[in-house]
Design a protein around this motif. Sequence first.
Motif, PDB file in Angstrom:
ATOM      1  N   THR A  93     -14.224  -2.813 -25.888  1.00  0.00           N
ATOM      2  CA  THR A  93     -12.771  -3.147 -25.326  1.00  0.00           C
ATOM      3  C   THR A  93     -12.211  -4.028 -26.526  1.00  0.00           C
ATOM      4  N   SER A  94     -12.888  -4.413 -27.477  1.00  0.00           N
ATOM      5  CA  SER A  94     -12.241  -5.396 -28.342  1.00  0.00           C
ATOM      6  C   SER A  94     -11.603  -4.415 -29.498  1.00  0.00           C
TER       7      SER A  94
ATOM      8  N   ASN B 272      -8.502  -3.413 -29.814  1.00  0.00           N
ATOM      9  CA  ASN B 272      -7.058  -3.557 -29.662  1.00  0.00           C
ATOM     10  C   ASN B 272      -6.613  -2.217 -28.997  1.00  0.00           C
ATOM     11  N   LEU B 273      -7.055  -1.868 -27.636  1.00  0.00           N
ATOM     12  CA  LEU B 273      -6.529  -0.900 -27.152  1.00  0.00           C
ATOM     13  C   LEU B 273      -5.318  -0.995 -26.582  1.00  0.00           C
ATOM     14  N   ALA B 274      -4.326  -0.022 -26.377  1.00  0.00           N
ATOM     15  CA  ALA B 274      -3.322   0.265 -25.519  1.00  0.00           C
ATOM     16  C   ALA B 274      -3.830   0.763 -24.587  1.00  0.00           C
TER      17      ALA B 274
ATOM     18  N   TRP C  53      -1.616  -3.844 -26.534  1.00  0.00           N
ATOM     19  CA  TRP C  53      -2.873  -4.935 -26.610  1.00  0.00           C
ATOM     20  C   TRP C  53      -2.168  -6.202 -26.445  1.00  0.00           C
TER      21      TRP C  53
ATOM     22  N   ARG D 255      -1.643  -6.405 -17.910  1.00  0.00           N
ATOM     23  CA  ARG D 255      -3.202  -6.578 -18.294  1.00  0.00           C
ATOM     24  C   ARG D 255      -3.491  -7.827 -18.520  1.00  0.00           C
TER      25      ARG D 255
ATOM     26  N   ASN E 131      -6.357  -9.331 -20.801  1.00  0.00           N
ATOM     27  CA  ASN E 131      -7.448  -9.045 -21.848  1.00  0.00           C
ATOM     28  C   ASN E 131      -8.600  -9.852 -21.824  1.00  0.00           C
TER      29      ASN E 131
ATOM     30  N   ASN F 262     -10.360  -7.774 -19.255  1.00  0.00           N
ATOM     31  CA  ASN F 262     -10.517  -6.311 -19.518  1.00  0.00           C
ATOM     32  C   ASN F 262      -9.896  -5.873 -18.578  1.00  0.00           C
TER      33      ASN F 262
ATOM     34  N   SER G 211      -6.631   4.069 -28.930  1.00  0.00           N
ATOM     35  CA  SER G 211      -6.918   3.148 -29.995  1.00  0.00           C
ATOM     36  C   SER G 211      -5.699   3.461 -31.016  1.00  0.00           C
TER      37      SER G 211
END
Length: 124
Positions: free
Chosen positions: A28-29, A31-33, A53, A72, A74, A77, A100
């Motif tokens: 999950t690191s 930088n996912l939209a 992100w 969200r 972060n 997560n 991604s």
Amino acid sequence: QVHLVESGGGLVQAGGSLRLSCAASGRTSNNLAMGWFRQAPGKEREFVATIAWGAGITNTADSVKGRFTISRDNAKNTVTLQMTSLKPEDTGVYFCAASSRGVVPITIPFYDYWGQGTQVTVAS
């Protein structure tokens, strides 16, 4: 790999509210939209909302604008879809997805990972 698990679906009367959550684990690191899509019986899966992100950039489908809010956390997560003023046409399976590619992508091919979905039923 990123693993997504949705929760919070259910049956609600028209005009009511539901809060969907999606928990992400794994890589999950990156930088996912994060996005939400839905699929009604006999129909194609459609975009609902997406969030970048960082910086709080969001994009929401016209059909739910003003009624649904995506957010969200972060640090945890998680991504949430707050749904209000629900209509029978909001009924469907709601899927959480991670991308991604792109800042706030709205099309399915941009999403790499998908959850199993959670059922939302809005009774009239």
